[in-house]
Motif scaffolding. Structure first.
Motif, PDB file in Angstrom:
ATOM      1  N   MET A   1       0.809  -1.203   0.000  1.00  0.00           N
ATOM      2  CA  MET A   1       0.000   0.000   0.000  1.00  0.00           C
ATOM      3  C   MET A   1       0.850   1.265   0.000  1.00  0.00           C
ATOM      4  O   MET A   1       0.430   2.281  -0.518  1.00  0.00           O
ATOM      5  N   SER A   2       2.056   1.202   0.599  1.00  0.00           N
ATOM      6  CA  SER A   2       2.891   2.393   0.635  1.00  0.00           C
ATOM      7  C   SER A   2       3.330   2.798  -0.769  1.00  0.00           C
ATOM      8  O   SER A   2       3.527   3.971  -1.039  1.00  0.00           O
ATOM      9  N   ALA A   3       3.502   1.839  -1.685  1.00  0.00           N
ATOM     10  CA  ALA A   3       3.866   2.164  -3.065  1.00  0.00           C
ATOM     11  C   ALA A   3       2.726   2.920  -3.737  1.00  0.00           C
ATOM     12  O   ALA A   3       2.969   3.869  -4.501  1.00  0.00           O
ATOM     13  N   VAL A   4       1.501   2.528  -3.459  1.00  0.00           N
ATOM     14  CA  VAL A   4       0.348   3.221  -4.028  1.00  0.00           C
ATOM     15  C   VAL A   4       0.262   4.640  -3.466  1.00  0.00           C
ATOM     16  O   VAL A   4       0.042   5.601  -4.199  1.00  0.00           O
ATOM     17  N   PHE A   5       0.473   4.772  -2.160  1.00  0.00           N
ATOM     18  CA  PHE A   5       0.456   6.091  -1.527  1.00  0.00           C
ATOM     19  C   PHE A   5       1.554   6.973  -2.111  1.00  0.00           C
ATOM     20  O   PHE A   5       1.324   8.133  -2.453  1.00  0.00           O
ATOM     21  N   SER A   6       2.740   6.411  -2.253  1.00  0.00           N
ATOM     22  CA  SER A   6       3.874   7.145  -2.813  1.00  0.00           C
ATOM     23  C   SER A   6       3.587   7.584  -4.248  1.00  0.00           C
ATOM     24  O   SER A   6       3.895   8.709  -4.637  1.00  0.00           O
ATOM     25  N   ALA A   7       2.992   6.704  -5.030  1.00  0.00           N
ATOM     26  CA  ALA A   7       2.658   7.033  -6.418  1.00  0.00           C
ATOM     27  C   ALA A   7       1.629   8.155  -6.472  1.00  0.00           C
ATOM     28  O   ALA A   7       1.752   9.086  -7.277  1.00  0.00           O
ATOM     29  N   ASN A   8       0.624   8.079  -5.613  1.00  0.00           N
ATOM     30  CA  ASN A   8      -0.404   9.125  -5.591  1.00  0.00           C
ATOM     31  C   ASN A   8       0.178  10.463  -5.152  1.00  0.00           C
ATOM     32  O   ASN A   8      -0.172  11.507  -5.712  1.00  0.00           O
ATOM     33  N   LEU A   9       1.059  10.433  -4.170  1.00  0.00           N
ATOM     34  CA  LEU A   9       1.707  11.660  -3.706  1.00  0.00           C
ATOM     35  C   LEU A   9       2.555  12.268  -4.825  1.00  0.00           C
ATOM     36  O   LEU A   9       2.517  13.472  -5.060  1.00  0.00           O
ATOM     37  N   ALA A  10       3.302  11.438  -5.540  1.00  0.00           N
ATOM     38  CA  ALA A  10       4.139  11.916  -6.645  1.00  0.00           C
ATOM     39  C   ALA A  10       3.269  12.552  -7.732  1.00  0.00           C
ATOM     40  O   ALA A  10       3.592  13.625  -8.258  1.00  0.00           O
ATOM     41  N   LYS A  11       2.162  11.900  -8.073  1.00  0.00           N
ATOM     42  CA  LYS A  11       1.249  12.459  -9.086  1.00  0.00           C
ATOM     43  C   LYS A  11       0.708  13.811  -8.645  1.00  0.00           C
ATOM     44  O   LYS A  11       0.623  14.746  -9.439  1.00  0.00           O
ATOM     45  N   GLN A  12       0.334  13.897  -7.370  1.00  0.00           N
ATOM     46  CA  GLN A  12      -0.204  15.157  -6.857  1.00  0.00           C
ATOM     47  C   GLN A  12       0.844  16.262  -6.875  1.00  0.00           C
ATOM     48  O   GLN A  12       0.537  17.401  -7.221  1.00  0.00           O
ATOM     49  N   LEU A  13       2.082  15.924  -6.518  1.00  0.00           N
ATOM     50  CA  LEU A  13       3.155  16.922  -6.564  1.00  0.00           C
ATOM     51  C   LEU A  13       3.397  17.411  -7.989  1.00  0.00           C
ATOM     52  O   LEU A  13       3.576  18.610  -8.221  1.00  0.00           O
ATOM     53  N   LEU A  14       3.399  16.492  -8.937  1.00  0.00           N
ATOM     54  CA  LEU A  14       3.593  16.870 -10.334  1.00  0.00           C
ATOM     55  C   LEU A  14       2.458  17.753 -10.842  1.00  0.00           C
ATOM     56  O   LEU A  14       2.668  18.656 -11.654  1.00  0.00           O
ATOM     57  N   GLU A  15       1.265  17.505 -10.350  1.00  0.00           N
ATOM     58  CA  GLU A  15       0.098  18.244 -10.810  1.00  0.00           C
ATOM     59  C   GLU A  15      -0.075  19.582 -10.096  1.00  0.00           C
ATOM     60  O   GLU A  15      -0.388  20.599 -10.726  1.00  0.00           O
ATOM     61  N   PHE A  16       0.130  19.605  -8.777  1.00  0.00           N
ATOM     62  CA  PHE A  16      -0.215  20.800  -8.005  1.00  0.00           C
ATOM     63  C   PHE A  16       0.931  21.785  -7.807  1.00  0.00           C
ATOM     64  O   PHE A  16       0.682  22.973  -7.599  1.00  0.00           O
ATOM     65  N   THR A  17       2.171  21.342  -7.882  1.00  0.00           N
ATOM     66  CA  THR A  17       3.294  22.266  -7.691  1.00  0.00           C
ATOM     67  C   THR A  17       3.259  23.422  -8.691  1.00  0.00           C
ATOM     68  O   THR A  17       3.422  24.578  -8.285  1.00  0.00           O
ATOM     69  N   PRO A  18       3.049  23.164  -9.981  1.00  0.00           N
ATOM     70  CA  PRO A  18       2.966  24.306 -10.914  1.00  0.00           C
ATOM     71  C   PRO A  18       1.824  25.267 -10.573  1.00  0.00           C
ATOM     72  O   PRO A  18       1.960  26.476 -10.762  1.00  0.00           O
ATOM     73  N   LYS A  19       0.726  24.740 -10.065  1.00  0.00           N
ATOM     74  CA  LYS A  19      -0.391  25.612  -9.691  1.00  0.00           C
ATOM     75  C   LYS A  19      -0.008  26.511  -8.523  1.00  0.00           C
ATOM     76  O   LYS A  19      -0.368  27.688  -8.487  1.00  0.00           O
ATOM     77  N   VAL A  20       0.729  25.952  -7.566  1.00  0.00           N
ATOM     78  CA  VAL A  20       1.173  26.726  -6.406  1.00  0.00           C
ATOM     79  C   VAL A  20       2.149  27.815  -6.843  1.00  0.00           C
ATOM     80  O   VAL A  20       2.088  28.940  -6.366  1.00  0.00           O
ATOM     81  N   ILE A  21       3.029  27.487  -7.780  1.00  0.00           N
ATOM     82  CA  ILE A  21       3.987  28.462  -8.287  1.00  0.00           C
ATOM     83  C   ILE A  21       3.285  29.478  -9.185  1.00  0.00           C
ATOM     84  O   ILE A  21       3.613  30.664  -9.175  1.00  0.00           O
ATOM     85  N   GLY A  22       2.329  29.018  -9.971  1.00  0.00           N
ATOM     86  CA  GLY A  22       1.629  29.880 -10.915  1.00  0.00           C
ATOM     87  C   GLY A  22       0.827  30.983 -10.262  1.00  0.00           C
ATOM     88  O   GLY A  22       0.694  32.075 -10.823  1.00  0.00           O
ATOM     89  N   PHE A  23       0.295  30.737  -9.068  1.00  0.00           N
ATOM     90  CA  PHE A  23      -0.545  31.745  -8.407  1.00  0.00           C
ATOM     91  C   PHE A  23       0.236  33.025  -8.117  1.00  0.00           C
ATOM     92  O   PHE A  23      -0.166  34.106  -8.559  1.00  0.00           O
ATOM     93  N   PRO A  24       1.365  32.952  -7.395  1.00  0.00           N
ATOM     94  CA  PRO A  24       2.098  34.208  -7.169  1.00  0.00           C
ATOM     95  C   PRO A  24       2.714  34.767  -8.457  1.00  0.00           C
ATOM     96  O   PRO A  24       2.835  35.983  -8.618  1.00  0.00           O
ATOM     97  N   LEU A  25       3.092  33.892  -9.390  1.00  0.00           N
ATOM     98  CA  LEU A  25       3.650  34.348 -10.661  1.00  0.00           C
ATOM     99  C   LEU A  25       2.639  35.210 -11.416  1.00  0.00           C
ATOM    100  O   LEU A  25       3.011  36.193 -12.068  1.00  0.00           O
ATOM    101  N   ALA A  26       1.380  34.874 -11.305  1.00  0.00           N
ATOM    102  CA  ALA A  26       0.327  35.649 -11.977  1.00  0.00           C
ATOM    103  C   ALA A  26       0.222  37.066 -11.411  1.00  0.00           C
ATOM    104  O   ALA A  26      -0.255  37.977 -12.089  1.00  0.00           O
ATOM    105  N   LYS A  27       0.659  37.261 -10.186  1.00  0.00           N
ATOM    106  CA  LYS A  27       0.590  38.580  -9.537  1.00  0.00           C
ATOM    107  C   LYS A  27       1.752  39.491  -9.923  1.00  0.00           C
ATOM    108  O   LYS A  27       1.703  40.687  -9.678  1.00  0.00           O
TER     109      LYS A  27
END
Length: 177
Positions: A1-27
């Protein structure tokens, strides 16, 4: 199960990190972004500038859209770099930040990304090929150390996350035994 959790966390980081960076960049005001982009291009393409390899960009505008950061601009070169908001470019390159970082670090080939539909090139095909060839002529090893090291570390992190994001398929294969 930890491999599944790790995979999901990695996917979320790949998806959400640009959004987190993009918000202040837009300002950030476009004028400041344009100044940084033009200085970065001046440094990265200095050898090509001195060899007069940028003449094909005179009176031509190339749009760059970093989709996941919501960053879009056009560049041209007439002896110095010009950067403006999107208006009417002859060719447009669009991709997510992870793919562009991997290309900059020479970890991914733009042609492969194009055929995987992770890089879009629209407009003047001939100009697009000239720009692609120009970008491929940038020697990663000759980039200024701060830029080279930053890009290399980001690319390594992206590659690790992409690998981590895939164990669910390995688990599915193991479960079928």
């Amino acid at each position: 199960m930890s491999a599944v959790f790790s995979a999901n966390l990695a996917k979320q980081l790949l998806e959400f990190t640009p959004k987190v960076i993009g918000f202040p960049l837009a300002k950030v005001p476009f004028s400041l972004k344009a100044k940084v982009i033009s200085q970065l291009l001046r440094v990265l393409l200095a050898p090509q500038t001195h060899l007069d390899e940028l003449n094909f960009l005179e009176d031509k505008w190339v749009a760059i859209c970093v989709e996941d950061l919501q960053l879009a601009f056009e560049v041209s070169f007439d002896g110095q770099w010009q950067v403006r908001p999107l208006t009417d470019a002859q060719v447009t390159f669009s991709a997510n930040s992870a793919e562009l970082i991997l290309v900059a670090a020479a970890k991914e080939d733009p042609d492969s990304l194009f055929f995987q539909r992770k890089l879009s090139i629209q407009g003047d095909t001939e100009l697009g090929l000239e720009v692609k060839n120009l970008l491929l002529s940038i020697e990663f090893a000759t980039m200024p150390a701060p830029i080279r090291l930053s890009v290399a570390k980001l690319a390594a992190a992206i590659e690790r996350l992409q690998i981590e994001a895939k164990p669910t398929s390995i688990l599915a294969k193991l479960a079928s035994f």
